[in-house]
Scaffold this motif. Structure first.
Motif, PDB file in Angstrom:
ATOM      1  N   VAL A   7      10.794   4.006  -7.084  1.00  0.00           N
ATOM      2  CA  VAL A   7      10.103   3.947  -5.796  1.00  0.00           C
ATOM      3  C   VAL A   7       8.629   3.631  -6.016  1.00  0.00           C
ATOM      4  N   GLY A   8       8.031   4.229  -7.049  1.00  0.00           N
ATOM      5  CA  GLY A   8       6.632   3.957  -7.352  1.00  0.00           C
ATOM      6  C   GLY A   8       6.401   2.525  -7.783  1.00  0.00           C
ATOM      7  N   PHE A  61       9.131  11.423  -1.848  1.00  0.00           N
ATOM      8  CA  PHE A  61       8.693  10.076  -2.221  1.00  0.00           C
ATOM      9  C   PHE A  61       8.480   9.174  -1.009  1.00  0.00           C
ATOM     10  N   GLY A  62       8.494   9.749   0.179  1.00  0.00           N
ATOM     11  CA  GLY A  62       8.224   8.976   1.384  1.00  0.00           C
ATOM     12  C   GLY A  62       9.353   8.067   1.814  1.00  0.00           C
ATOM     13  N   VAL A  63      10.572   8.306   1.318  1.00  0.00           N
ATOM     14  CA  VAL A  63      11.727   7.485   1.679  1.00  0.00           C
ATOM     15  C   VAL A  63      12.375   8.086   2.921  1.00  0.00           C
ATOM     16  N   ALA A  68       0.823  -1.197   0.000  1.00  0.00           N
ATOM     17  CA  ALA A  68       0.000   0.000   0.000  1.00  0.00           C
ATOM     18  C   ALA A  68       0.862   1.253   0.000  1.00  0.00           C
ATOM     19  N   ARG A  69       2.143   1.113   0.260  1.00  0.00           N
ATOM     20  CA  ARG A  69       3.032   2.260   0.328  1.00  0.00           C
ATOM     21  C   ARG A  69       4.371   1.911  -0.301  1.00  0.00           C
ATOM     22  N   GLY A  70       5.175   2.940  -0.492  1.00  0.00           N
ATOM     23  CA  GLY A  70       6.474   2.726  -1.101  1.00  0.00           C
ATOM     24  C   GLY A  70       7.494   2.261  -0.091  1.00  0.00           C
ATOM     25  N   PRO A  71       8.747   2.136  -0.507  1.00  0.00           N
ATOM     26  CA  PRO A  71       9.796   1.651   0.378  1.00  0.00           C
ATOM     27  C   PRO A  71      10.173   2.688   1.423  1.00  0.00           C
ATOM     28  N   ARG A  72      10.382   2.233   2.632  1.00  0.00           N
ATOM     29  CA  ARG A  72      10.847   3.111   3.702  1.00  0.00           C
ATOM     30  C   ARG A  72      12.348   3.334   3.605  1.00  0.00           C
ATOM     31  N   HIS A  73      13.074   2.295   3.199  1.00  0.00           N
ATOM     32  CA  HIS A  73      14.531   2.342   3.131  1.00  0.00           C
ATOM     33  C   HIS A  73      14.975   1.923   1.733  1.00  0.00           C
ATOM     34  N   VAL A  74      15.683   2.813   1.053  1.00  0.00           N
ATOM     35  CA  VAL A  74      16.227   2.529  -0.278  1.00  0.00           C
ATOM     36  C   VAL A  74      17.750   2.553  -0.194  1.00  0.00           C
TER      37      VAL A  74
END
Length: 241
Positions: A226-227, A53-55, A8-14
């Motif tokens: 990320v998307g 991007f919520g990262v 439901a959401r993108g990655p927290r840690h990239v």
């Protein structure tokens, strides 16, 4: 924890293996260090893009334990670049509320660079925005070996019961002990290998191998990757329903 539907959401840690600086420079008839300087400038753009991007966590592979095999000129140039980057970017990173950490074996790095690393970590310790982790003189196998030595010392000194050791124990001894595991690992430049990067931590990470050379990597490409993560079906070993 198993997942049975797309995120439901993108990655927290990239985490990013920033590859292709040398080839980017050579394609322009310039020395490899020209590409490394271009790549360093690209880091700023991606760090600034993370909140959009919520990262929350970004880990970048700056210099590996294997990179010492490169020419003395290139290694010396990279060490100079790291020193200059820290000196140039320190105030901006703090102003942007970026918390900076370094992982890797610092012993082989020169004293001036180690001092700058310590100062930047201390300067940004109270920052609550993006968590930027820079891997310098880092190798996944080396990290696990160093962590195992520390664990073994605690067992020998009676601080740790060997019967209590499980897969949750070793991570507490890793360089990344205060970080969540990466959700997404990106490698630029068309190479499809992980090059000894975050071996333990990336057991369930998603991977993106792209042809773009790192100096050409933009916030739009970052946002697209990320998307894409949000549409992946992550089951963590569970069956698809």
């Amino acid at each position: 924890m198993a997942a049975d539907k797309p995120n439901a959401r993108g990655p927290r840690h990239v985490a990013v293996i920033m590859d292709g600086n040398g080839r980017w420079a050579q394609a322009r008839g310039r020395p490899r260090l020209f590409g490394h300087h271009a790549g360093a400038r690209r880091v700023r753009e991606i760090v600034e893009a993370c909140p959009d991007f919520g990262v929350e966590y970004l880990t970048i592979f700056g210099f590996s334990t294997e990179n010492w095999k490169r020419t003395q000129i290139e290694v010396a140039g990279l060490m100079s670049l790291f020193r200059r980057y820290i000196q140039k970017e320190a105030r901006a990173l703090k102003a942007e509320n970026v918390r900076v950490r370094f992982i890797g074996d610092r012993v082989k790095l020169d004293a001036k660079l180690r001092g700058l690393m310590d100062e930047l970590e201390e300067m940004t310790e109270g920052c609550t925005g993006t968590n930027l982790t820079i891997a310098l003189n880092y190798g996944g196998r080396d990290e696990v070996a160093r962590a195992t030595k520390r664990l073994a010392c605690d067992v020998a000194n009676g601080k740790l019961d060997p019967e209590s050791i499980d897969e949750e124990t070793l991570p507490r001894y890793l360089d990344t002990c205060v970080l969540p595991d990466p959700d997404l690992v990106i490698r630029t430049s068309g190479e499809a290998r992980i090059s000894n990067f975050l071996l333990w931590q990336s057991a369930y990470a998603e991977y993106e191998f792209i042809d773009t050379l790192w100096p050409d990597f933009t916030r739009d490409i970052f946002g697209e990757l990320v998307g894409n993560y949000g549409g992946r079906d992550r089951r963590y070993g569970g069956a698809k329903t």
